[in-house]
Design an enzyme around this catalytic site. Structure first.
Site, PDB file in Angstrom:
ATOM      1  CG  ASP A   1       1.742   8.522   4.652  1.00 43.19           C
ATOM      2  OD1 ASP A   1       2.625   8.515   3.909  1.00 43.19           O
ATOM      3  OD2 ASP A   1       1.423   9.609   5.512  1.00 43.19           O
TER       4      ASP A   1
ATOM      5  CG  ASN B   1       3.472   2.496   0.980  1.00 42.70           C
ATOM      6  OD1 ASN B   1       2.784   1.874   1.511  1.00 42.70           O
ATOM      7  ND2 ASN B   1       3.428   2.687  -0.372  1.00 42.70           N
TER       8      ASN B   1
ATOM      9  CG  ASN C   1       4.264  11.855  -3.929  1.00 43.29           C
ATOM     10  OD1 ASN C   1       3.140  11.093  -3.712  1.00 43.29           O
ATOM     11  ND2 ASN C   1       4.550  11.915  -2.585  1.00 43.29           N
TER      12      ASN C   1
HETATM   13  C1  FPP Z   1       3.078   7.067   0.754  1.00 45.79           C
HETATM   14  O1  FPP Z   1       3.974   6.326   1.677  1.00 45.79           O
HETATM   15  C2  FPP Z   1       2.891   6.324  -0.545  1.00 45.79           C
HETATM   16  C3  FPP Z   1       3.161   6.775  -1.787  1.00 45.79           C
HETATM   17  C4  FPP Z   1       3.643   7.943  -2.072  1.00 45.79           C
HETATM   18  C5  FPP Z   1       2.722   5.755  -2.775  1.00 45.79           C
HETATM   19  C6  FPP Z   1       1.585   4.736  -2.848  1.00 45.79           C
HETATM   20  C7  FPP Z   1       1.772   3.724  -3.671  1.00 45.79           C
HETATM   21  C8  FPP Z   1       1.268   2.556  -3.635  1.00 45.79           C
HETATM   22  C9  FPP Z   1       0.755   2.005  -2.300  1.00 45.79           C
HETATM   23  C10 FPP Z   1       1.741   1.664  -4.571  1.00 45.79           C
HETATM   24  C11 FPP Z   1       0.819   1.047  -5.585  1.00 45.79           C
HETATM   25  C12 FPP Z   1      -0.035   1.916  -5.982  1.00 45.79           C
HETATM   26  C13 FPP Z   1      -0.714   1.492  -7.197  1.00 45.79           C
HETATM   27  C14 FPP Z   1      -1.867   2.385  -7.571  1.00 45.79           C
HETATM   28  C15 FPP Z   1      -0.259   0.261  -8.041  1.00 45.79           C
HETATM   29  P1  FPP Z   1       5.197   6.891   1.774  1.00 45.79           P
HETATM   30  O2  FPP Z   1       6.287   6.462   1.029  1.00 45.79           O
HETATM   31  O3  FPP Z   1       4.999   8.537   2.009  1.00 45.79           O
HETATM   32  O4  FPP Z   1       5.516   6.604   3.408  1.00 45.79           O
HETATM   33  P2  FPP Z   1       6.402   7.253   4.621  1.00 45.79           P
HETATM   34  O5  FPP Z   1       5.424   8.345   4.826  1.00 45.79           O
HETATM   35  O6  FPP Z   1       6.615   6.127   5.476  1.00 45.79           O
HETATM   36  O7  FPP Z   1       7.674   7.725   3.994  1.00 45.79           O
END
Ligand code: FPP
Length: 240
Positions: free
Chosen positions: A14, A16, A62
């Site tokens: 979590d 990103n 998502n």
């Molecule tokens: C949550 O962060 C993350 C995700 C929904 C996606 C996870 C995906 C990756 C790490 C990309 C690569 C994965 C593979 C298997 C190639 P968020 O977007 O919810 O972050 P936030 O809470 O800060 O908004």
């Protein structure tokens, strides 16, 4: 360092989006940085002898995100599975997926099937990518498979216990020993509910793109009760 006591680490990746926003970038830049971080962590996990790594790449919920973000993530998955994860295959990692196939684009399914097939004979470690995944949904799928076996007479009522039921899940994986969630929240978020029953939980404020192999080492050291420098991680541990 790793022995029989630690087989399976799972990560809720979590933060990103926040990582990107803090840098004035688009959320997609955070996902790209997250996928680079994941590749490093997975390569390191094989090097230290971890047998199973599960990651939450995309939850069924998502799909509620913007079309632009969902499309970006799907294209990123394709890119990762078809090109960038070559190094993982070279290291003998078997890639498997948990989650529903229904609802995923054909080109995403094709890239997933391709890497599963290419890595099927690898035995050094297993990377379980949870994609279009929900833990309660996985348990329902397992119940349906169990039901089919009961109806066909392949198993009888009473044959299956809590360990052998595992084989009806999307993948027959050992229980999770360590769950790590990055990005500050302290929730399980419908992730691998059947497999988490005895996991030690580690929550860190670090956003996933900043999560490093050293931080994984620190958590593993803590799991084994070894003092390390804790790489600046501010995590809370709740032993079950
Ligand atoms: C949550 O962060 C993350 C995700 C929904 C996606 C996870 C995906 C990756 C790490 C990309 C690569 C994965 C593979 C298997 C190639 P968020 O977007 O919810 O972050 P936030 O809470 O800060 O908004």
């Amino acid at each position: 360092m790793i022995d029989e006591k630690l087989k399976h680490v799972a990560i809720i990746m979590d933060g990103n989006g926040r990582w990107a926003e803090a840098r004035g970038k688009k959320r997609s830049a955070g996902h790209k940085a997250g996928s680079d971080a994941l590749e490093k962590i997975a390569l390191h996990a094989v090097d230290i002898g971890l047998k199973y790594l599960s990651v939450y790449a995309f939850s069924t919920d998502n799909f509620k995100r913007s079309e632009e973000e969902v499309n970006y993530l799907m294209n990123l998955f394709i890119e990762m599975f078809s090109k960038n994860y070559k190094r993982l295959l070279e290291k003998g990692v078997k890639v498997v997926f948990s989650g529903a196939r229904e609802g995923l684009r054909a080109d995403v399914l094709e890239a997933m099937d391709d890497i599963v097939e290419k890595s099927a004979k690898n035995t050094n470690a297993t990377l379980n990518v949870c994609l279009n995944y929900g833990g309660r949904e996985e348990i329902i799928r397992a119940a349906e498979r169990y039901h089919d076996d009961l109806v066909s007479g392949k198993v009888q009522k009473g044959d299956i216990d809590r360990d052998s039921f595992n084989r009806y899940l999307d993948n027959d994986l050992p229980p999770i020993d360590i769950l790590i969630r990055t990005g500050r929240e302290k929730r399980v978020s419908n992730f691998m509910l059947y497999q988490l029953y005895y996991a030690e939980m580690y929550f860190t404020d670090t956003l996933f793109p900043d999560f490093t192999p050293e931080m994984l080492d620190d958590i593993i050291a803590d799991f084994y009760g070894v003092e390390r420098r804790f790489g600046g991680i501010n995590y809370e541990k709740s032993a079950s």
